[in-house]
Design an enzyme around this catalytic site. Sequence first.
Site, PDB file in Angstrom:
ATOM      1  N   ARG A 111       0.819  -1.214   0.000  1.00  0.00           N
ATOM      2  CA  ARG A 111       0.000   0.000   0.000  1.00  0.00           C
ATOM      3  C   ARG A 111       0.854   1.266   0.000  1.00  0.00           C
ATOM      4  O   ARG A 111       0.508   2.256  -0.648  1.00  0.00           O
ATOM      5  CB  ARG A 111      -0.937   0.011   1.214  1.00  0.00           C
ATOM      6  CG  ARG A 111      -2.120  -0.910   1.077  1.00  0.00           C
ATOM      7  CD  ARG A 111      -3.034  -0.829   2.289  1.00  0.00           C
ATOM      8  NE  ARG A 111      -4.230  -1.630   2.079  1.00  0.00           N
ATOM      9  CZ  ARG A 111      -5.352  -1.190   1.544  1.00  0.00           C
ATOM     10  NH1 ARG A 111      -5.437   0.075   1.165  1.00  0.00           N
ATOM     11  NH2 ARG A 111      -6.394  -1.976   1.381  1.00  0.00           N
ATOM     12  N   TYR A 217       0.978 -13.371  -0.770  1.00  0.00           N
ATOM     13  CA  TYR A 217       1.475 -13.035  -2.110  1.00  0.00           C
ATOM     14  C   TYR A 217       2.659 -12.086  -1.980  1.00  0.00           C
ATOM     15  O   TYR A 217       2.857 -11.444  -0.950  1.00  0.00           O
ATOM     16  CB  TYR A 217       0.382 -12.406  -2.980  1.00  0.00           C
ATOM     17  CG  TYR A 217      -0.394 -11.258  -2.353  1.00  0.00           C
ATOM     18  CD1 TYR A 217       0.118  -9.956  -2.330  1.00  0.00           C
ATOM     19  CD2 TYR A 217      -1.665 -11.465  -1.804  1.00  0.00           C
ATOM     20  CE1 TYR A 217      -0.608  -8.904  -1.776  1.00  0.00           C
ATOM     21  CE2 TYR A 217      -2.386 -10.425  -1.249  1.00  0.00           C
ATOM     22  CZ  TYR A 217      -1.862  -9.148  -1.235  1.00  0.00           C
ATOM     23  OH  TYR A 217      -2.572  -8.116  -0.694  1.00  0.00           O
ATOM     24  N   ASP A 295     -14.221   4.023   1.141  1.00  0.00           N
ATOM     25  CA  ASP A 295     -14.694   3.437   2.396  1.00  0.00           C
ATOM     26  C   ASP A 295     -15.641   4.355   3.159  1.00  0.00           C
ATOM     27  O   ASP A 295     -16.395   3.888   4.020  1.00  0.00           O
ATOM     28  CB  ASP A 295     -13.514   3.077   3.299  1.00  0.00           C
ATOM     29  CG  ASP A 295     -12.829   1.789   2.890  1.00  0.00           C
ATOM     30  OD1 ASP A 295     -13.308   1.138   1.945  1.00  0.00           O
ATOM     31  OD2 ASP A 295     -11.811   1.434   3.514  1.00  0.00           O
TER      32      ASP A 295
END
Length: 397
Positions: A111, A217, A295
């Site tokens: 991120r 991942y 969000d």
Amino acid sequence: MTTHGTGVSVAIIGGGIGGLTAALSLLRRGIDAHVYERAAELSEVGAGVQISPNASRVLHGLGLADELARTGVKPVALHQRRWDDGRTLARTPLAGPLEAAFGFPHYLMHRADLLAALAARLPAGRVRLGHRLTALTDHGDRVEARFANGARVEADVLVGADGIHSATRGLLFGPERPRFTGCAAYRGLVPADRLTGLGLETTTQLWMGPGGHFVHYFVAGGRLVNFVAIKEQDTWTRESWTDRRDVAEALAAFEGWHPQVRAIIEAVDETYLWALFDRAPLRRWSAGRVTLLGDACHAMLPFMAQGAAMAIEDAATLASCLAAAGPGPGVQAALRRYEAARVPRTTRVHALSAAGKTRYHLPDGPEQRARDAELAGGAGGLSLDALAWIYGHDATA
């Protein structure tokens, strides 16, 4: 970064992925946009994020293709596995087939890398730090925002991109507590060189088991392995939504799981336990010249890996609607068009994400065996055909 202006100004509350994407998208269309972030610096807690083709389409259009290729990882497959013996339940090709089908890559990213790439594309002075929204007033022809540091700004439009705790949403529609979803997630980042003995493929691996699932991942150009280890629990009584926890606690939560799962947890230096909250989808995002994004209006469980992608899509669609409107009273109509375009889609993705909790966490038994058989037959809901309505969407249109 644009050669003409529309005469419309936008104040964006929140400097996360959605807010910065909105600023870039608006500026690209000649709209004067500024971001107001409450924190003293732009930062993201260390965690991975998946950027599927519907989101990378937008980011490539904003000039981020080279940076995404440098810091992102393209997974060759989504590998769904059984929790204890590691048996393959389904393997969906990604990378080449995904890009060929939908025109844009799928990236696995840290991120912080994505946030840095977005911030680097913004002209100097477009992000104002240390601005915590405390009040707003819609004067009919403009919106005034007031901040805890005493600053006041006016703009034609105000956009609340300030997350699940959105102050903008509270000021628009009143206070409402997010809902605890009955899940908590241990998250961690492991240097990839500690895991060479596992022979990890460049895939997204999803391990499904009773009452929980485990995803891992590569991110950061392959230098780190990101993991999210989700377990169900009845309540969340801690004050913080995020607590640093002992690695031994995470291992105990995944007792009996496959050695690869446990080896990844064991290799991490520190892990954090996140309570997973969501909100009921809003039917209405806008009031007058104020609207919401990401969000702030559709916080969802991460089980479809679409939270960031939906915010990125919101940003692109909002910019398209405002650019078509121009200044004046057309702004409110543009916000209604934005809302009408986005609410049905984000509500559908929200519901699909919530359904993942049941599907991924089935106890061993008849329902689990039926799910596994469905996955083996290619009808498990995460095939490229099943996800075409998500991955093929063009939010810039």
